[in-house]
Design a protein around this motif. Structure first.
Motif, PDB file in Angstrom:
ATOM      1  N   ASP A 267       0.839  -1.197   0.000  1.00 11.47           N
ATOM      2  CA  ASP A 267       0.000   0.000   0.000  1.00 11.47           C
ATOM      3  C   ASP A 267       0.875   1.248   0.000  1.00 11.47           C
ATOM      4  N   MET A 268       0.951   1.918  -1.141  1.00 10.77           N
ATOM      5  CA  MET A 268       1.700   3.179  -1.231  1.00 10.77           C
ATOM      6  C   MET A 268       0.754   4.368  -1.330  1.00 10.77           C
ATOM      7  N   GLY A 269      -0.477   4.173  -0.825  1.00  7.15           N
ATOM      8  CA  GLY A 269      -1.466   5.240  -0.867  1.00  7.15           C
ATOM      9  C   GLY A 269      -2.094   5.578   0.471  1.00  7.15           C
ATOM     10  N   SER A 270      -2.069   4.623   1.414  1.00 13.26           N
ATOM     11  CA  SER A 270      -2.614   4.840   2.763  1.00 13.26           C
ATOM     12  C   SER A 270      -4.053   5.348   2.747  1.00 13.26           C
ATOM     13  N   GLY A 271      -4.864   4.858   1.790  1.00 12.37           N
ATOM     14  CA  GLY A 271      -6.237   5.340   1.732  1.00 12.37           C
ATOM     15  C   GLY A 271      -6.303   6.836   1.499  1.00 12.37           C
ATOM     16  N   ILE A 272      -5.378   7.350   0.696  1.00  8.17           N
ATOM     17  CA  ILE A 272      -5.143   8.782   0.440  1.00  8.17           C
ATOM     18  C   ILE A 272      -4.730   9.483   1.736  1.00  8.17           C
ATOM     19  N   ALA A 273      -3.610   9.019   2.289  1.00  7.06           N
ATOM     20  CA  ALA A 273      -2.953   9.651   3.445  1.00  7.06           C
ATOM     21  C   ALA A 273      -3.739   9.513   4.737  1.00  7.06           C
ATOM     22  N   VAL A 274      -4.590   8.503   4.831  1.00  3.11           N
ATOM     23  CA  VAL A 274      -5.410   8.325   6.029  1.00  3.11           C
ATOM     24  C   VAL A 274      -4.753   7.372   7.029  1.00  3.11           C
ATOM     25  N   THR A 275      -4.338   6.194   6.558  1.00  4.88           N
ATOM     26  CA  THR A 275      -3.832   5.170   7.480  1.00  4.88           C
ATOM     27  C   THR A 275      -2.323   5.318   7.677  1.00  4.88           C
TER      28      THR A 275
END
Length: 446
Positions: free
Chosen positions: A61-69
């Motif tokens: 995951d290189m997105g983190s839920g759009i910087a969330v997680t």
């Protein structure tokens, strides 16, 4: 951080796998088509920086839920606090009966956000809601109507925040008319400026001042709202000195400066908040995304006199500061501080940026720019030898990464930027593996 999933990328099927394909086909009969999709896989569970889909594939995951997680997809302190609070009560509405979690989160934000002045915090549910309320607060405090925003800005999808957002498709197309009294000034975007960074900052600042003084009237402007690093607009780091100049100009004219830190906040850029990189102390700061480790929670924090300009009853919302989300936020903040994730974000930059620069050197001119701070980094893809945006390259790179089990996100006004937002708890091994896949994707463009 405790993990249970083997922390390594694994492909058991093609991406997407057969179960994801079937679920995605069924979704079309149930979900409004206005919801787009980046990677059509259905997630079964997640751990740290890995997403495990219903076909058993382990995806980095290189997105983190759009910087969330930022603290991981199921951080133990977040999960424990959620479970404890949910067993007590899930909702009362803070405007009806009070609970300590709301005030504890407010106290933490008053402590952590820039500046040692007296502060107040209001909690909401989403980033757009926070920005919308920051506008309300600024107008109430100043008695002025106008709001100034920047080119390439993204502030949300509500009527007001959609108006404040720069990019038309997909965020605004067909949804007008828009809210009045929103004005747009140039952004100091170094890669797209014909000159050095100092000149870029000076030129953009001069144009903003001219807009405010001659087209709007400074006495009509309630606030200037800016992202310290632009998110959806392409991870644009403003030319050094631009934002401090904006803040100084705003203060000269009684205009409030609002830092939209919804994507940049909570250790993401190697500081707790991105405006700290240039010593900016905003009058108001909006936060969301990483605040509650995956639960819907947002906030406006600011000068006590400004925040208290709104009369009782003027702020709120049924779910504003939901008790379970507040518990999650306390767990996320605890994790960031206990695990040293501000320093970890800075370390991620030291590991990743040289790899991105090496990719640029080998890209045949297709990577025009490498930029960002901390664990908020990006490459801008262009036609070789030019600054002309090449969105097709970004789509090709993303598609290659997704096939190989690495989730990356595309952004930018021109759709030509690959952005990297890994969870701050990602291991070096997973990070290097993801970068190897990205490098192969970039080489494949040639």
């Amino acid at each position: 951080m405790t993990t249970m999933t083997d922390q390594a990328r694994l492909l058991k099927t093609a991406i997407p796998g057969p179960r994801s394909v079937a679920l995605h086909e069924a979704r079309a009969q149930q979900v409004a088509r206005g919801f787009g999709i980046t990677m059509p896989v259905f997630v079964d569970h997640a751990d740290g920086a890995l997403l495990v889909d219903v076909d058993g594939n382990r995806i980095i995951d290189m997105g983190s839920g759009i910087a969330v997680t930022s603290v991981g997809a199921a951080a133990p302190q977040v999960v424990e606090r959620i479970a404890e609070q949910a067993a007590k009560f899930t909702h009362t509405c803070f405007m009806v009966t009070e609970y300590e979690g709301f005030t504890e989160v407010a106290a933490a934000l008053n402590r952590l956000t820039p500046g040692d002045h007296e502060k107040r915090t209001a909690l909401f549910s989403t980033g757009a809601e926070a920005v919308e309320n920051a506008v309300k607060i600024a107008r109430a405090a100043t008695g002025r109507p106008a709001i100034v925003v920047l080119d390439h800005a993204y502030h949300g999808r509500t009527l007001m925040t959609m108006t404040m957002t720069a990019k038309n498709v997909p965020y605004k197309e067909g949804f007008g008319p828009y809210a009045p009294e929103v004005y747009r000034a140039p952004m100091a975007y170094p890669f797209r400026y014909d000159g050095d960074e100092k000149a870029c900052a000076a030129d953009a600042l001069a144009k903003l001042k001219d807009l405010v003084l001659t087209q709007i009237g400074a006495h009509n402007v309630a606030a200037i709202v800016a992202e310290p690093i632009q998110g959806e607009g392409g991870f644009v780091v403003p030319a050094e000195g631009f934002l401090p100049g904006v803040v100084e100009f705003a203060r000269e004219h009684g205009i409030l400066f609002v830092a939209d830190e919804i994507q940049t906040g909570f250790a993401r850029t190697g500081r707790m908040f991105a405006c700290e990189h240039e010593g900016i102390v905003p009058d108001l700061i909006t936060t969301a995304k990483a605040l509650a480790g995956g639960m819907p929670l947002a906030a406006v924090t600011g000068r006590a006199d400004v925040m208290d300009a709104v009369a009782p009853g003027g702020l709120g919302g049924t779910y504003a500061g939901n008790p379970v989300a507040c518990a999650a936020a306390l767990g996320a903040i605890e994790t960031i501080e206990d695990d040293g994730l501000v320093a970890r974000a800075a370390e991620i930059e030291r590991l990743v940026k040289p790899r991105l620069e090496a990719m640029r050197a080998e890209s045949g001119g297709r990577i025009g720019d490498v930029r960002g701070r901390g664990a908020m980094l990006a490459i801008e893809l262009v036609e070789p030898g030019t600054t002309n945006p090449a969105p097709q390259y970004a789509q090709e790179v993303a598609a290659h990464c997704h096939r190989e089990g690495v989730l990356v996100l595309v952004c930018g006004t021109y759709g030509n930027v690959i952005r990297l937002l890994p969870p701050l708890v990602i291991s070096d091994a997973l990070l290097e593996d993801a970068l190897d896949v990205l490098a192969t994707a970039v080489r494949s463009l040639a």
